[in-house]
Design an enzyme around this catalytic site. Structure first.
Site, PDB file in Angstrom:
ATOM      1  CG  HIS A   1      41.595  31.149  39.738  1.00  0.00           C
ATOM      2  ND1 HIS A   1      40.921  30.767  38.598  1.00  0.00           N
ATOM      3  CD2 HIS A   1      40.675  31.242  40.716  1.00  0.00           C
ATOM      4  CE1 HIS A   1      39.640  30.632  38.878  1.00  0.00           C
ATOM      5  NE2 HIS A   1      39.452  30.922  40.152  1.00  0.00           N
TER       6      HIS A   1
ATOM      7  CG  ASP B   1      35.461  31.259  39.229  1.00  0.00           C
ATOM      8  OD1 ASP B   1      36.517  31.512  39.837  1.00  0.00           O
ATOM      9  OD2 ASP B   1      34.945  30.122  39.197  1.00  0.00           O
TER      10      ASP B   1
ATOM     11  CD  GLU C   1      40.390  27.923  42.213  1.00  0.00           C
ATOM     12  OE1 GLU C   1      39.775  27.721  43.278  1.00  0.00           O
ATOM     13  OE2 GLU C   1      39.813  27.953  41.102  1.00  0.00           O
ATOM     14  CD  GLU C   2      37.703  27.434  38.415  1.00  0.00           C
ATOM     15  OE1 GLU C   2      37.262  26.538  39.144  1.00  0.00           O
ATOM     16  OE2 GLU C   2      37.243  28.586  38.402  1.00  0.00           O
TER      17      GLU C   2
ATOM     18  CG  ASP D   1      38.671  32.393  43.318  1.00  0.00           C
ATOM     19  OD1 ASP D   1      37.965  32.688  42.336  1.00  0.00           O
ATOM     20  OD2 ASP D   1      38.977  31.219  43.618  1.00  0.00           O
TER      21      ASP D   1
ATOM     22  CG  HIS E   1      32.214  26.509  38.164  1.00  0.00           C
ATOM     23  ND1 HIS E   1      32.513  25.474  39.047  1.00  0.00           N
ATOM     24  CD2 HIS E   1      33.160  27.453  38.369  1.00  0.00           C
ATOM     25  CE1 HIS E   1      33.592  25.797  39.753  1.00  0.00           C
ATOM     26  NE2 HIS E   1      33.996  27.000  39.351  1.00  0.00           N
TER      27      HIS E   1
END
Length: 461
Positions: free
Chosen positions: A283, A295, A329-330, A357, A428
């Site tokens: 992604h 990520d 995606e997030e 991922d 994140h």
């Protein structure tokens, strides 16, 4: 039973097992070994990820960064001379983090500041923030026990920590994710005025984590933010010493209308079966607080790089190889959903979908969602991998973006499995930057993806 009968049975079983094993193909081994050698020797994926991380940067859906990432991906695949490169339109949610993110309490006259970061999608507090007594819980069930009487007018503090006893630290992420995703809804249902949660982290630092959250129609939308681990410990200790502690929270996230964005798709056409597709993808979007190197910049580059390794050896695949950079995606999964819809509408024939991922750390294996018969077949492919690269194919696996295609069409799917012991320290957070990438680990992932694609293309499932 006599001795010669035992020997006959053992010999028969041995012969049967030999029949079930496919012969070792030296050509296949040579191709796969060259994939790894080219990747490790040239570090092309590593340098490509550097470019994405440093020259595009953060790329949350709907942002200017996401627009730049779409154009960057298209230009890279066109520059590599892929047979077809195109954009697939998708409308995505558009949320932006504000400049105000503050959390504190007073210890006497002293102001004690805590590290906070708004969850992705949080609404703002009033300009002056929200100040209220704070109540600590470890689960949604504890909140049910407190009920409206114990929660109304207060700030809910979810403080469930990662269970460090697990070898698979990702299991802890699964157990603690409720507080970020559902915490604001549950707290608001009982009349809370805001909510905060302990970051979903295996680390022992004070870098707060963001990530997606949810609101529910008919329930007040309250501000929701993640506290650093050390800040969470500090707040918990303060509440124990003074249950009447008041907390102040200031957040300033804002929602905008949905924005036009794109999945980015590049293909190398199959020489024998161009209508059959082997999909590899990651992604393209990332959270706004970092470069999104792990990520999922890594997954995107693993996928582009897999096709690039075919080009390096001059391999003409039998089936069409398709690299997909999924958008959103997030915080929405709009890209993966749109891709599945268009695949069905266009009556496309996917042999398999493969997703990366899980970061750019050392690859260990692949998870697989398909039939037991297919899994049994691919287990035999382990003989082509060095034991220090891919050591297993496990049952169950895939990825969020290829999940809709798998569920709606039954397409088998793989997910690249990574040694994730360090991943949830940076996941994140502002620490997910290119400097955290190791070149050899990154390149092992690219070569592993290319190797799996080659085996599927050559032997089928």
């Amino acid at each position: 039973m006599r001795k010669h009968q035992y020997i006959f049975i053992i010999l028969s079983l041995f012969i049967l097992s030999c029949k079930n094993q496919k012969p070792y193909d030296e050509k296949t081994a040579e191709v796969i070994n060259t994939f790894y050698g080219d990747a490790l020797g040239d570090r092309e994926s590593y340098e490509l990820l550097r470019d994405l991380s440093k020259n595009v940067g953060s790329r949350l859906s709907g942002s200017e960064g996401a627009k730049k990432a779409v154009l960057w991906s298209k230009e890279v695949m066109e520059g590599y001379g892929f047979d077809t490169v195109y954009l697939q339109e998708v409308m995505v949610p558009h949320w932006e983090r504000g400049s105000v993110e503050e959390c504190y309490y007073f210890d006497g006259e002293e102001k004690i500041s805590l590290r906070i970061m708004g969850a992705g999608g949080t609404v703002s507090t009033p300009e002056g923030g929200i100040t209220a007594e704070v109540v600590e819980v470890l689960s949604l069930e504890e909140l049910d026990v407190l009920g409206k009487e114990g929660v109304e007018g207060k700030i809910v503090f979810y403080n469930k920590a990662f269970n460090q006893r697990y070898i698979n630290i990702g299991a802890s992420y699964g157990e603690t994710g409720f507080q970020r995703r559902l915490g604001a809804i549950k707290a608001a249902e009982y009349g809370a005025v805001a909510s905060v949660f302990r970051s979903l982290s295996s680390g022992n630092d004070d870098f707060p984590h963001t990530g997606s959250m949810s609101y529910k129609e008919g329930v007040d939308s309250i501000a929701h933010g993640g506290l650093g681990v050390l800040s969470s410990i500090k707040l918990s200790e303060k509440i124990k010493s003074n249950p009447k502690t008041k907390l102040t929270v200031k957040l300033s996230g804002k929602w905008f209308p949905d924005a036009l964005s794109h999945n980015v798709i590049g293909e190398i056409k199959g020489s024998k079966n161009p209508e059959k597709i082997i999909l590899v993808g990651g992604h393209l979007d990332s959270w706004d607080v970092s470069e999104g190197a792990h990520d999922d910049g890594a997954g995107c580059i693993h996928s582009i790089g897999a096709l690039r390794l075919f080009q390096r050896q001059g391999i003409k695949p039998q089936n069409t190889l398709r690299a997909v950079m999924f958008m959103n995606e997030e915080n929405g999964l709009r890209g993966g959903t749109k891709y599945a819809e268009m695949a069905i509408k266009n009556n496309e024939n996917h042999i398999v979908a493969i997703e990366s991922d899980a970061s750019a750390y050392v690859p260990r294996g692949f998870g697989f969602s398909g039939s037991d018969k297919q899994l049994e077949k691919i287990q035999d492919w382990l003989k082509y991998f060095n034991k220090n690269t891919i050591s297993y194919f496990s049952k169950g696996g895939g990825g969020a973006d290829i999940g809709p295609l798998h569920r709606r069409t039954g397409t088998p799917m793989f997910g690249l499995s990574i040694d994730g012991q360090k991943y949830f320290e940076i996941h994140h957070t502002e620490k997910d930057v290119f400097e955290s990438i190791h070149p050899r680990e990154m390149e092992l992932g690219t070569a592993s993806m290319a190797s799996l694609v080659y085996l599927i293309d050559k032997y089928g499932l």
